[in-house]
Scaffold this motif. Structure first.
Motif, mmCIF file in Angstrom:
data_model
loop_
_atom_site.group_PDB
_atom_site.id
_atom_site.type_symbol
_atom_site.label_atom_id
_atom_site.label_comp_id
_atom_site.label_asym_id
_atom_site.label_seq_id
_atom_site.Cartn_x
_atom_site.Cartn_y
_atom_site.Cartn_z
ATOM 1 N N TRP A 214 4.934 -24.234 18.350
ATOM 2 C CA TRP A 214 3.623 -23.885 17.786
ATOM 3 C C TRP A 214 3.623 -22.414 17.372
ATOM 4 O O TRP A 214 3.982 -21.531 18.150
ATOM 5 N N ASP B 247 3.788 -24.898 11.834
ATOM 6 C CA ASP B 247 4.396 -25.326 13.083
ATOM 7 C C ASP B 247 5.643 -26.147 12.782
ATOM 8 O O ASP B 247 5.778 -26.735 11.703
ATOM 9 N N GLN C 116 -0.508 -25.612 9.083
ATOM 10 C CA GLN C 116 -1.578 -25.475 10.073
ATOM 11 C C GLN C 116 -2.901 -26.040 9.580
ATOM 12 O O GLN C 116 -3.627 -26.699 10.334
ATOM 13 N N GLN D 195 -7.179 -26.370 20.206
ATOM 14 C CA GLN D 195 -5.839 -26.411 20.793
ATOM 15 C C GLN D 195 -5.571 -27.726 21.521
ATOM 16 O O GLN D 195 -4.538 -28.362 21.316
ATOM 17 N N HIS E 96 6.148 -28.380 24.606
ATOM 18 C CA HIS E 96 5.385 -27.479 23.741
ATOM 19 C C HIS E 96 5.817 -26.037 23.975
ATOM 20 O O HIS E 96 5.742 -25.524 25.104
ATOM 21 N N MET F 98 4.761 -22.444 22.970
ATOM 22 C CA MET F 98 3.478 -21.946 22.491
ATOM 23 C C MET F 98 3.477 -20.435 22.360
ATOM 24 O O MET F 98 4.120 -19.723 23.133
#
Length: 734
Positions: free
Chosen positions: A456, A471, A487, A494, A510, A512
Motif C-alpha cells: 500500500w 498500490d 488509488q 482504510q 499488507h 503499509m
C-alpha cells in the motif's frame, strides 16, 4: 587558436566568457584567483596547442582590462605552466592513439568472449552483440569459470530459434517448398521430410512435387524416393500454376515441393519464388543452408532468397541446415541463422533416408559449436580472416528477434506484464477509446486469488508530482504484479480497502505506509492477517512504562544478523534490531490498552563504503514474533518505487507520443517502474541475463541500475509500439 585567458569578477562570470568565446566543449586548462577576481586558461577542444604568448579574451564592461603577461612574472609562469600541461596532454593523446592502433586485442572478459566466439566460427557482429549483454556481475570473472561459460551458452541458445515441438510443423497441413542453391541437398531433404510425414500421417495424404527439369535424372531420383515411400510424385512445369497441380492431387493434405537449384546470384530466383506463390494456395518456404559453405556465401544466400521472397509477397522465416557431417565447424551456419532471425527446423547430416536428419536442438548445437575451436588472429589485425558479418549493422530481423525475445522473457517472468502491455497498447488511441478499454481491462484485474498481499502506497501526492503512487499487488511468490492499482479507483477508507482486497483479490498480507487506524487495526487482528507498517522515527510507543519516540529506543533493540539487500538501485547491507513495545492506534478510545507490537529498527549501509544511507522504522503485531523479517526487506526494497515512477512519468511525454490520458500515463509509468525494480532486485541467473539484454538494447548502463532499467523498458515499449504501428498500418479508432 592557442590558449586564451579569461578574467572575471567571479568563476561564473569567467566561465560565461569561456562559453561565449569557445563554446560548451571548451577545454579548461587551469584556473586561479587573482586580485581582480578569477582567471581561467582555456582553449577549444579541437584546437592544436600553440606556443608563446597566451591570448587574452575580450573583457566585458564589468571586468578590468587584461594585459599580456610579461616573461618572468607570475602571470607568465602561470601561462608557461599551462602551455606545458597542454603539450603533455597532446603527447599523451598521441601515445594512446598509437597504443590503440598497435594493440591486437582488448583486455578483460569481453575480449576473452570475443576470442572464443571468433575462434569457433561465429562472426564479429554476433560476438559484439553477446559481449554487449555481459552482466555487471560477471565483468570481473574469467572465461574459464563455469558460470561464465554457462552464461555464454545461454546467450547463444536464446538467440537460436528452433521447433519447440516437431508436431507443430508436421501436423500443419499445406504445401512446403524447399528452396536453395544448387547442390545444397534439396532432393534428399525432400525425401527425409516426406518420410517423417509418412511415419506420422501415413502414405495416403502425402505427395511429392518436383520443379527441377534442368538436371539430368532429377525427376528419376525423386521418383525412386517416392516409390520407396509409397507416395505419388508430380512434376510442376515452369508455366504451370501450383493451384492446377493441387487439383490433380485429389486432396493431398501434405505436399512437399523439391525446387530447382539456382545460384543465389541468378536473377531467376525471384521468378522461381514468384511462381511458387502464384496461386491462391499458401506455400511455406523453407531455405536450405549448406553447413560446409563459406560464411560469405551463406550470408549472400539468405539475403538474396529473402529478397526474392519479399518481392513475391512471401515470408521466408524457416530453414534447414544440410551437410552438417561435411562441415568442419557448425558455428558459421548457426551465426547466419541467429543474426537473420531464422527458425532452424532440422539438421541434415548424411545421405540415408530418413535416418540422417534430426530435429534441431539449440543447446546441443551450441555445445557442439563451442567445442570446435580454432585459434584465429584478433579481428583487428591485418592477418585476420574476412568476416562475413564484419562492418554490418544488425539486420532489422535480427533486432526484431532480440526485441521479441526480450518481451517474451518479460511475459514469462513478470506476473501482470501482459496487462501492462495492454495499457501501452492504448497509446495514440482517442481519449474515449482509451477510457473504455482501460475500464474493461481494470474491471477484471488482477482477479480473484491472484494476489497474496498488497504493497500500500502513501495516501498523498508523490513529491514533485501531481499524482499519488498506485498500490501494488503481490502474487503468491511475493513478487510485484507489473500493473499497479490506481488509488482513485478503490473504495474509500482504510478498513474497507483492506476488506475489499481480501474479498476480490484474496490478499492476506499488507505492507503499509503508516500505522493502521483503530478500525483497520482491529479488522486486521480479527482476521489474523499479517501486516507491516513503516512509520517515522518520531512515532511514539510505550516501553518499560515510558512513552518515547522510536528513534530514542534504537539503542535498546536486540540486534539481528546483517542481511544483503538492494536499496534504490545500489547494493546495500541491512542492520536490523527489534524491541517489544505497545502502541495505541488512532483515534484512541477511552480505556484502550493498545496493541502489543514489535518495533523494528533498520540501518541501511552502502555495501562498498559502509556509509549509512538511510534509517527506517517499522511496527508489526507481536503475535508474528520475528516472522516479518522478509516482509520488512520487501517493503524496504519498494522504498524508491514512487521516485522511479516519477522519472518514468517524465520520460513518457504526451507531446511526443500523441493523445494520452493521465491515468493511462500513470499506469504506464508506475508499471514500468515496478518491472524495472523487480529486475533490479532479483538475483537469479535468468534475471541477470534479462537485465543485461535490456541494458544492451538501450546502449548500456548510464545511471544507477534501476533507473537505467526503467529507461530501457520505456524504450522497449516505445519501439514495440512503433513496430506494431508500422506493421498494422493506421491505428483503429474504435
Amino acid at each position: 587558436m592557442s590558449v586564451m585567458r579569461f578574467t572575471g569578477a567571479n568563476s561564473r562570470d569567467a566561465m560565461r566568457q569561456v562559453r561565449e568565446a569557445l563554446g560548451d566543449e571548451a577545454l579548461i586548462l587551469a584556473n586561479r584567483r587573482t586580485d581582480s577576481g578569477v582567471e581561467i586558461l582555456a582553449m577549444a577542444e579541437s584546437s592544436a596547442p600553440g606556443g608563446g604568448e597566451v591570448p587574452t579574451a575580450p573583457a566585458s564592461p564589468a571586468v578590468a582590462e587584461s594585459r599580456a603577461a610579461p616573461a618572468g612574472s607570475a602571470d607568465g609562469a602561470f601561462a608557461a605552466m599551462s602551455e606545458k600541461l597542454l603539450e603533455e596532454m597532446r603527447d599523451m593523446r598521441a601515445l594512446l592513439a598509437r597504443d590503440q592502433q598497435g594493440r591486437e586485442s582488448p583486455s578483460g572478459l569481453d575480449a576473452q568472449i570475443c576470442d572464443l566466439l571468433l575462434g569457433v566460427g561465429f562472426g564479429t557482429a554476433l560476438a559484439d552483440e553477446v559481449v554487449a549483454a555481459l552482466p555487471d556481475e560477471l565483468a570481473a570473472a574469467d572465461i574459464q569459470e563455469e558460470r561464465v561459460m554457462a552464461w555464454i551458452k545461454r546467450q547463444l541458445v536464446q538467440r537460436l530459434s528452433g521447433l519447440d515441438d516437431e508436431a507443430a510443423f508436421l501436423d500443419r497441413t499445406g504445401v512446403v517448398a524447399l528452396i536453395g542453391p544448387t547442390g545444397v541437398g534439396k532432393t534428399t531433404t525432400t525425401a527425409k521430410l516426406a518420410a517423417r510425414y509418412v511415419m506420422r500421417h501415413g502414405t495416403r495424404p502425402v505427395a511429392l512435387v518436383t520443379t527441377d527439369s534442368f538436371r539430368i535424372g532429377a525427376h528419376e531420383q525423386l521418383r525412386i524416393y517416392a516409390r520407396l515411400l509409397d507416395v505419388p510424385m508430380f512434376a510442376l512445369t515452369a508455366d504451370q500454376p501450383v493451384n492446377d497441380l493441387l487439383g490433380r492431387m485429389q486432396g493431398k493434405s501434405w505436399v512437399i515441393i523439391d525446387t530447382v537449384g539456382m545460384s543465389q546470384r541468378d536473377h531467376r530466383v525471384i521468378e522461381q519464388v514468384g511462381h511458387l506463390r502464384g496461386g491462391s494456395t499458401p506455400v511455406r518456404l523453407v531455405l536450405l543452408l549448406n553447413a560446409a559453405s563459406q560464411p560469405e556465401t551463406l550470408e549472400e544466400v539468405v539475403q538474396r532468397y529473402r529478397q526474392a521472397a519479399q518481392a513475391a509477397g512471401a515470408e521466408l522465416n524457416d530453414c534447414v541446415i544440410t551437410k552438417h557431417d561435411e562441415a568442419g565447424r557448425v558455428a558459421p551456419a548457426l551465426d547466419i541463422v541467429m543474426r537473420h532471425g531464422l527458425r532452424l527446423l532440422f539438421v541434415s547430416h548424411g545421405q540415408r533416408v530418413p535416418e540422417d536428419m534430426s530435429l534441431a536442438e539449440p543447446p546441443a548445437l551450441i555445445d557442439e559449436a563451442l567445442a570446435q575451436r580454432r585459434e584465429v588472429p584478433y579481428r583487428g589485425s591485418a592477418s585476420a580472416p574476412r568476416d562475413a558479418s564484419a562492418g554490418r549493422t544488425p539486420t532489422l530481423m535480427g533486432q526484431g528477434r532480440r526485441l521479441a525475445g526480450t518481451l517474451q522473457a518479460l511475459r514469462q517472468r513478470v506476473d501482470g506484464f501482459g496487462e501492462l502491455e495492454a495499457v501501452w497498447d492504448l497509446l495514440g488511441l482517442p481519449d474515449s477509446v482509451q477510457q473504455q478499454r482501460l475500464d474493461d481491462l481494470l474491471a477484471s484485474y488482477p482477479g480473484p486469488d491472484r494476489a497474496l498481499g498488497m504493497l500500500w502506497s502513501e495516501r498523498r501526492r508523490v513529491s514533485g508530482a501531481s499524482w499519488s503512487m498506485p498500490d501494488i499487488a503481490l502474487n503468491a511468490d511475493g513478487d510485484w504484479l507489473a500493473l499497479p492499482l490506481l488509488q482513485h479507483r478503490q473504495v474509500a477508507g482504510q478498513q474497507p480497502r483492506l476488506a475489499d482486497a481480501e474479498t476480490k483479490l484474496g490478499a492476506s498480507v499488507h505492507l503499509m505506509a503508516g500505522l493502521p487506524d483503530a478500525d483497520a487495526c482491529q479488522w486486521l487482528e480479527s482476521r489474523s492477517q499479517s501486516w507491516v507498517s513503516q512509520v517515522r522515527g518520531s512515532q511514539r510507543v510505550e516501553h518499560a512504562g515510558e512513552r518515547d519516540p522510536l528513534k530514542a529506543l534504537a539503542a535498546l533493540a536486540d540486534p539481528l544478523d546483517e542481511a544483503h539487500c538492494r536499496f534504490r538501485g545500489m547494493a546495500a547491507r541491512l542492520k536490523l534490531g527489534t524491541l517489544a513495545v505497545n502502541v495505541v492506534p488512532r483515534p484512541a478510545r477511552r480505556g484502550d490498552e493498545g496493541l502489543a507490537a514489535q518495533a523494528w529498527f533498520a540501518e541501511v549501509r552502502d555495501a562498498e563504503s559502509g556509509r549509512t544511507v538511510a534509517r527506517r522504522y517499522w511496527l508489526t503485531p507481536a503475535r508474528l514474533a520475528r516472522q516479518p523479517v522478509p516482509l520488512l526487506l520487501h517493503q524496504l526494497q519498494g522504498d524508491g518505487l514512487a521516485l522511479l515512477a516519477r522519472r518514468a512519468w517524465q520520460r513518457i511525454e504526451p507531446q511526443e507520443l500523441g493523445e494520452l490520458r493521465p491515468d493511462v500515463r500513470l499506469l504506464m509509468a508506475s508499471g514500468t517502474a515496478a518491472v524495472a525494480a523487480h529486475l533490479d532486485l532479483a538475483d537469479d541467473e535468468a534475471a541477470m541475463d534479462l537485465r543485461a539484454e535490456l541494458l544492451g538494447l538501450a546502449g548500456g548502463r548510464r545511471r544507477r541500475r534501476d533507473v537505467a532499467l526503467m529507461e530501457a523498458l520505456v524504450e522497449l515499449f516505445l519501439v514495440r509500439d512503433a513496430i506494431r504501428h508500422l506493421g498494422l498500418g493506421e491505428r483503429e479508432a474504435g
